[in-house]
Design a protein around this motif. Sequence first.
Motif, PDB file in Angstrom:
ATOM      1  N   LEU A 112       0.817  -1.223   0.000  1.00  0.00           N
ATOM      2  CA  LEU A 112       0.000   0.000   0.000  1.00  0.00           C
ATOM      3  C   LEU A 112       0.848   1.269   0.000  1.00  0.00           C
ATOM      4  O   LEU A 112       0.403   2.326  -0.457  1.00  0.00           O
ATOM      5  N   THR A 113       2.072   1.182   0.528  1.00  0.00           N
ATOM      6  CA  THR A 113       2.961   2.351   0.573  1.00  0.00           C
ATOM      7  C   THR A 113       4.005   2.304  -0.545  1.00  0.00           C
ATOM      8  O   THR A 113       4.992   3.022  -0.505  1.00  0.00           O
ATOM      9  N   ASN A 114       3.750   1.434  -1.543  1.00  0.00           N
ATOM     10  CA  ASN A 114       4.600   1.321  -2.733  1.00  0.00           C
ATOM     11  C   ASN A 114       6.067   1.023  -2.416  1.00  0.00           C
ATOM     12  O   ASN A 114       6.970   1.525  -3.088  1.00  0.00           O
ATOM     13  N   LYS A 115       6.270   0.194  -1.383  1.00  0.00           N
ATOM     14  CA  LYS A 115       7.626  -0.248  -1.051  1.00  0.00           C
ATOM     15  C   LYS A 115       7.827  -1.668  -1.555  1.00  0.00           C
ATOM     16  O   LYS A 115       6.858  -2.426  -1.688  1.00  0.00           O
ATOM     17  N   PRO A 116       9.079  -2.052  -1.831  1.00  0.00           N
ATOM     18  CA  PRO A 116       9.322  -3.448  -2.228  1.00  0.00           C
ATOM     19  C   PRO A 116       8.871  -4.408  -1.115  1.00  0.00           C
ATOM     20  O   PRO A 116       8.953  -4.079   0.062  1.00  0.00           O
ATOM     21  N   ILE A 117       8.388  -5.576  -1.505  1.00  0.00           N
ATOM     22  CA  ILE A 117       7.935  -6.581  -0.536  1.00  0.00           C
ATOM     23  C   ILE A 117       9.131  -7.405  -0.072  1.00  0.00           C
ATOM     24  O   ILE A 117       9.888  -7.932  -0.888  1.00  0.00           O
TER      25      ILE A 117
ATOM     26  N   LYS B 100       8.433  -4.797  -6.616  1.00  0.00           N
ATOM     27  CA  LYS B 100       9.584  -5.716  -6.607  1.00  0.00           C
ATOM     28  C   LYS B 100       9.626  -6.486  -5.285  1.00  0.00           C
ATOM     29  O   LYS B 100       9.066  -6.065  -4.270  1.00  0.00           O
ATOM     30  N   PHE B 101      10.306  -7.625  -5.297  1.00  0.00           N
ATOM     31  CA  PHE B 101      10.622  -8.371  -4.083  1.00  0.00           C
ATOM     32  C   PHE B 101      12.076  -8.111  -3.711  1.00  0.00           C
ATOM     33  O   PHE B 101      12.942  -7.987  -4.594  1.00  0.00           O
ATOM     34  N   ILE B 102      12.359  -8.006  -2.413  1.00  0.00           N
ATOM     35  CA  ILE B 102      13.752  -7.981  -1.963  1.00  0.00           C
ATOM     36  C   ILE B 102      13.954  -9.109  -0.949  1.00  0.00           C
ATOM     37  O   ILE B 102      13.062  -9.407  -0.160  1.00  0.00           O
ATOM     38  N   ASN B 103      15.133  -9.739  -1.006  1.00  0.00           N
ATOM     39  CA  ASN B 103      15.423 -10.889  -0.149  1.00  0.00           C
ATOM     40  C   ASN B 103      16.364 -10.507   0.977  1.00  0.00           C
ATOM     41  O   ASN B 103      17.363  -9.819   0.752  1.00  0.00           O
ATOM     42  N   LEU B 104      16.020 -10.962   2.189  1.00  0.00           N
ATOM     43  CA  LEU B 104      16.865 -10.769   3.365  1.00  0.00           C
ATOM     44  C   LEU B 104      17.060 -12.118   4.058  1.00  0.00           C
ATOM     45  O   LEU B 104      16.280 -13.050   3.842  1.00  0.00           O
ATOM     46  N   PRO B 105      18.091 -12.241   4.935  1.00  0.00           N
ATOM     47  CA  PRO B 105      18.322 -13.527   5.617  1.00  0.00           C
ATOM     48  C   PRO B 105      17.168 -13.890   6.541  1.00  0.00           C
ATOM     49  O   PRO B 105      16.477 -13.023   7.083  1.00  0.00           O
ATOM     50  N   LEU B 106      16.963 -15.200   6.734  1.00  0.00           N
ATOM     51  CA  LEU B 106      15.911 -15.704   7.615  1.00  0.00           C
ATOM     52  C   LEU B 106      16.258 -15.395   9.070  1.00  0.00           C
ATOM     53  O   LEU B 106      17.377 -15.633   9.504  1.00  0.00           O
ATOM     54  N   PRO B 107      15.315 -14.847   9.866  1.00  0.00           N
ATOM     55  CA  PRO B 107      15.591 -14.587  11.284  1.00  0.00           C
ATOM     56  C   PRO B 107      15.837 -15.881  12.072  1.00  0.00           C
ATOM     57  O   PRO B 107      15.415 -16.959  11.654  1.00  0.00           O
ATOM     58  N   GLN B 108      16.488 -15.750  13.216  1.00  0.00           N
ATOM     59  CA  GLN B 108      16.796 -16.897  14.067  1.00  0.00           C
ATOM     60  C   GLN B 108      15.526 -17.641  14.484  1.00  0.00           C
ATOM     61  O   GLN B 108      14.542 -17.028  14.892  1.00  0.00           O
ATOM     62  N   ASP B 109      15.573 -18.971  14.377  1.00  0.00           N
ATOM     63  CA  ASP B 109      14.500 -19.878  14.835  1.00  0.00           C
ATOM     64  C   ASP B 109      13.178 -19.682  14.103  1.00  0.00           C
ATOM     65  O   ASP B 109      12.132 -20.132  14.583  1.00  0.00           O
TER      66      ASP B 109
ATOM     67  N   GLY C  13      14.268 -16.052   1.016  1.00  0.00           N
ATOM     68  CA  GLY C  13      13.743 -16.402  -0.298  1.00  0.00           C
ATOM     69  C   GLY C  13      12.247 -16.676  -0.328  1.00  0.00           C
ATOM     70  O   GLY C  13      11.665 -16.844  -1.388  1.00  0.00           O
ATOM     71  N   GLY C  14      11.617 -16.748   0.845  1.00  0.00           N
ATOM     72  CA  GLY C  14      10.166 -16.935   0.895  1.00  0.00           C
ATOM     73  C   GLY C  14       9.709 -18.362   0.682  1.00  0.00           C
ATOM     74  O   GLY C  14       8.529 -18.618   0.440  1.00  0.00           O
ATOM     75  N   GLY C  15      10.625 -19.320   0.813  1.00  0.00           N
ATOM     76  CA  GLY C  15      10.257 -20.723   0.603  1.00  0.00           C
ATOM     77  C   GLY C  15       9.582 -21.362   1.800  1.00  0.00           C
ATOM     78  O   GLY C  15       8.930 -22.401   1.678  1.00  0.00           O
ATOM     79  N   GLN C  16       9.720 -20.742   2.996  1.00  0.00           N
ATOM     80  CA  GLN C  16       9.074 -21.305   4.188  1.00  0.00           C
ATOM     81  C   GLN C  16       7.560 -21.230   4.042  1.00  0.00           C
ATOM     82  O   GLN C  16       7.041 -20.357   3.360  1.00  0.00           O
ATOM     83  N   THR C  17       6.852 -22.148   4.686  1.00  0.00           N
ATOM     84  CA  THR C  17       5.400 -22.219   4.501  1.00  0.00           C
ATOM     85  C   THR C  17       4.648 -21.831   5.766  1.00  0.00           C
ATOM     86  O   THR C  17       5.150 -21.974   6.878  1.00  0.00           O
TER      87      THR C  17
END
Length: 310
Positions: free
Chosen positions: A197-202, A262-271, A207-211
Amino acid sequence: MRVTRNLITGGAGFLGSHLTDRLMEAGEEVICLDNYFTGRKSNIAQWIGHPRFELIRHDVTEPIRLEVDRIWHLACPASPVHYQFNPIKTAKTSFLGTLNMLGLARRVGARLLLASTSEVYGDPEVHPQPESYRGCVNTIGIRSCYDEGKRIAETLCFDYQRMHGTEIRVMRIFNTYGPRMLPDDGRVVSNFIVQALTNKPITLYGGGGQTRSFCYVDDLIQGMILLMNSNESGPINIGNPGEFSIKQLAEKVRALINPELKFINLPLPQDDPLQRQPDIALANQRLNWSPKISLDQGLPPTLEWFKSIV
């Protein structure tokens, strides 16, 4: 006939306010208890001044004396942003808050429902997660204040049942979404919608593979009420077994709001759990409950809510 008196801890929060609506519409009395850490008075504003509704500012880590028939114990920050803000307070809320509410339930003979969580399963090695699975939880990580807090809350409930005959209902809630979510709660549905809604990258973590499995709030509240009214102590999973990757959710949100984002990728948080899906066979058999609202049906009204506040 005497009207049922309900105490809802965390009654001004996301789930608590929807439960308040349902019980008030059913003609029952509601005492809403909240310290407004994540609850908002605006969520229950339509009931303020109603003769069957009472609002009390109170922290459940402190005892309170009330005359009630049913206790819906929902008080506890439930999103990582909020429960990690003050992890010691989160642990105290789960332990002392549940201890105080069980003490009240014992004194007045009330039935207590504990809003537990799928986080008791941790990063599960069994998929989907049945109630018999005992979990894979890090006791010393940044999420432990919540995960272990809810585990000890469940323990207290069953010890009160065994020692004092207290009537308990334990509900393990899986990811829930819908109107009245906080825009800054750090949960994936609100994050993606607010970013879009604020036109920022998601932002996708890992990588978004977790379910995850996403249950619309109306379905969740129906399951909660059926459990409270049943003869089942639980624990019972309440959630939508439809499983989606985080990236699939992001794509659905992007398609609804702005397909150019756009999508941007960041590292997965702990646990951060890699998989989360409820086995709801028990809820289906014992409560005759299953969710009715799909993710595609639930996202538009959720989006409208966020449009009204962002």
